[in-house]
Motif scaffolding. Structure first.
Motif, PDB file in Angstrom:
ATOM      1  N   ASN A 240       0.829  -1.213   0.000  1.00 24.21           N
ATOM      2  CA  ASN A 240       0.000   0.000   0.000  1.00 24.21           C
ATOM      3  C   ASN A 240       0.860   1.258   0.000  1.00 24.21           C
ATOM      4  O   ASN A 240       0.583   2.234   0.717  1.00 24.21           O
ATOM      5  CB  ASN A 240      -0.940   0.005   1.212  1.00 24.21           C
ATOM      6  N   GLY A 242       1.404   3.266  -2.687  1.00 23.33           N
ATOM      7  CA  GLY A 242       0.963   4.316  -3.579  1.00 23.33           C
ATOM      8  C   GLY A 242       1.869   4.424  -4.799  1.00 23.33           C
ATOM      9  O   GLY A 242       2.995   3.912  -4.848  1.00 23.33           O
ATOM     10  N   GLU A 243       1.394   5.118  -5.800  1.00 26.30           N
ATOM     11  CA  GLU A 243       2.123   5.226  -7.056  1.00 26.30           C
ATOM     12  C   GLU A 243       3.194   6.317  -7.042  1.00 26.30           C
ATOM     13  O   GLU A 243       4.124   6.277  -7.822  1.00 26.30           O
ATOM     14  CB  GLU A 243       1.137   5.505  -8.206  1.00 26.30           C
ATOM     15  N   SER A 267       6.021  -0.769  -8.771  1.00 25.70           N
ATOM     16  CA  SER A 267       4.945   0.227  -8.895  1.00 25.70           C
ATOM     17  C   SER A 267       3.639  -0.403  -9.337  1.00 25.70           C
ATOM     18  O   SER A 267       2.555   0.054  -8.943  1.00 25.70           O
ATOM     19  CB  SER A 267       5.375   1.317  -9.898  1.00 25.70           C
ATOM     20  N   GLN A 270       2.124  -1.852  -6.333  1.00 23.84           N
ATOM     21  CA  GLN A 270       2.082  -0.890  -5.234  1.00 23.84           C
ATOM     22  C   GLN A 270       2.688  -1.478  -3.963  1.00 23.84           C
ATOM     23  O   GLN A 270       2.104  -1.444  -2.883  1.00 23.84           O
ATOM     24  CB  GLN A 270       0.655  -0.411  -4.967  1.00 23.84           C
ATOM     25  N   CYS A 271       3.871  -2.021  -4.106  1.00 23.64           N
ATOM     26  CA  CYS A 271       4.560  -2.607  -2.962  1.00 23.64           C
ATOM     27  C   CYS A 271       6.053  -2.401  -3.139  1.00 23.64           C
ATOM     28  O   CYS A 271       6.519  -1.975  -4.202  1.00 23.64           O
ATOM     29  CB  CYS A 271       4.233  -4.097  -2.808  1.00 23.64           C
ATOM     30  N   ARG A 298      -0.851   7.437   4.259  1.00 25.58           N
ATOM     31  CA  ARG A 298      -1.219   6.057   3.926  1.00 25.58           C
ATOM     32  C   ARG A 298      -0.592   5.134   4.959  1.00 25.58           C
ATOM     33  O   ARG A 298       0.623   5.215   5.209  1.00 25.58           O
ATOM     34  CB  ARG A 298      -0.744   5.660   2.522  1.00 25.58           C
TER      35      ARG A 298
END
Length: 414
Positions: A240, A242-243, A267, A270-271, A298
């Protein structure tokens, strides 16, 4: 002006006179222009039984009026709110905070010792730290934060605690005011519920508090991140992310636990994977970031990485339980080692002819009949896979595993 029933006139000089109460954000409310009614020596403290200046206010629209319950001296000794008696820093009951920080309560509870203790505490508060909470031997902020408190702490105000009480006439079906009724028209809680029987002294002294016991039971069921048994694993999975998260942001946070070998960001999924040089650094990072790491608003998911050394053995299928099952029968057998072929790509048996051809490269090849392989391997022949042995039966598909998805194999247990 209300006078104390248990205090004599000679102690009138020790009565508390303050200009503003000590409140938590929840009790104060979200209105920056809150109005308060101040009454000098309006009531006596519920703990030390001394008259003090009381404040009464409404924390917000459609909320009930609240007032201070204990004096500021008792609130500073425990670093709690004067109204709800919850810790000002964590928003938790005193019993939970003291158990997490291993604080022993040394406040006197008898009438004579309590008055003497409060007088000495007031002198320390006025002489040492100018009345800062926790300066007179109380918890305050002198203790380092605990992981349990960080997990249970309330980070935002809980304004639902300021709602009006339940209308007793509505419960009996006799309320005729409808929407104009200032009380709540809701079903009351179970009277046998421990939360329905709360005592202000039990909360202040941290004994037999039902709210604290509920939080401690919740803390016992919180998920934990246990390190794997394989000591070679030094990689943490970070989900989690994010990009738009950069490697520098992850490195700036994880470097404090030890030397980092590499950081890999995926990417698309998302890890990211953070690999440490030592196992001790990875364990410190897992303990310090599990369910507590927040970057770019986040909350990141922290897990242990999987070992890359454990690979599937050819000819078998590994499942989560570690059992190995035979592959599907009927498929071509595994190819022999290249050294055993000796350029015999078709696996043909050598033949001899009485009349050799002058041109052996143009001689027609012979095709002998294929015989089944012997069950026992010879010293010059590799061992055959188990699925080629005739008469052997077993589980060939992972989906036929009786222990998969929680099933129980009764035949194996017997």
């Amino acid at each position: 002006m209300a006078l104390s029933k248990s205090s004599n006139t000679y102690g009138r000089t020790s009565w508390e006179d303050s200009e503003f109460p000590i409140l938590c954000p929840t009790c104060l409310g979200d209105n920056p222009y809150v109005r308060m009614m101040k009454e000098k020596f309006g009531s006596e403290c519920k703990i030390c039984v001394r008259p003090f200046t009381t404040f009464r206010w409404c924390p917000g629209a459609r909320m009930r009026f609240k007032k201070t319950e204990i004096c500021q001296t008792c609130a500073k000794l425990k670093n709690v709110c004067q109204t709800c008696l919850l810790d000002l820093e964590y928003g938790l009951p005193i019993q939970v905070r003291d158990q997490a920080l291993n604080i022993k309560d040394n406040i006197a509870k008898s009438d004579v010792n309590k008055e003497y203790f409060i007088q000495n505490a007031e002198k320390q508060l006025s002489a040492t730290d100018h009345g800062v909470p926790g300066a007179a031997g109380g918890p305050g902020k002198s203790h380092p934060p605990s992981d349990l408190l960080m997990k249970l702490a309330r980070t935002a105000p809980y304004y639902r605690r300021n709602l009006p009480h339940i209308c007793s006439f509505w419960v009996k079906g006799e309320c005729k005011r409808g929407e104009e009724c200032p009380y709540r028209h809701e079903k009351p809680t179970d009277p046998d519920d421990p939360l329905a029987d709360q005592n202000i002294k039990d909360r202040y002294y941290g004994t037999n508090d039902p709210v604290a016991e509920k939080l401690m039971r919740r803390a016992a069921t919180l998920p934990r991140l246990d390190p794997p048994e394989d000591k070679s694993i030094t990689t943490l999975y970070v989900g989690n992310i994010g990009e738009k998260m950069l490697e520098k942001e992850l490195r700036d946070h994880f470097y404090q636990y030890g030397e980092i070998r590499s950081i890999t960001i995926v990417s698309r999924q998302q890890c990211a994977f953070v690999t440490y040089v030592t196992r001790s650094a990875a364990e410190l990072a897992a303990e310090g970031t599990f369910n507590k790491l927040i970057i770019q608003n986040r909350r990141l998911v922290i897990r242990w990485g999987k070992s890359q050394g454990k690979q599937n053995i050819p000819g078998t299928t590994n499942t989560e339980a570690g059992a190995r099952f035979e592959p599907v029968p009927g498929l071509p057998r595994a190819l022999p080692h290249p050294e055993e072929l000796e350029h015999n790509f078709f696996n043909l048996t050598p033949t001899t002819s009485a009349f050799p051809s002058p041109y052996p490269q143009y001689a027609p090849p012979t095709y002998p009949l294929m015989a089944p392989p012997p069950p026992n391997p010879t010293p010059n022949q590799p061992e055959l896979p188990s699925f080629l042995v005739e008469g052997q039966s077993g589980i060939h598909y992972p989906s036929q595993d009786p222990t998969r998805l929680g099933a129980i194999n009764k035949t194996r247990q017997t």
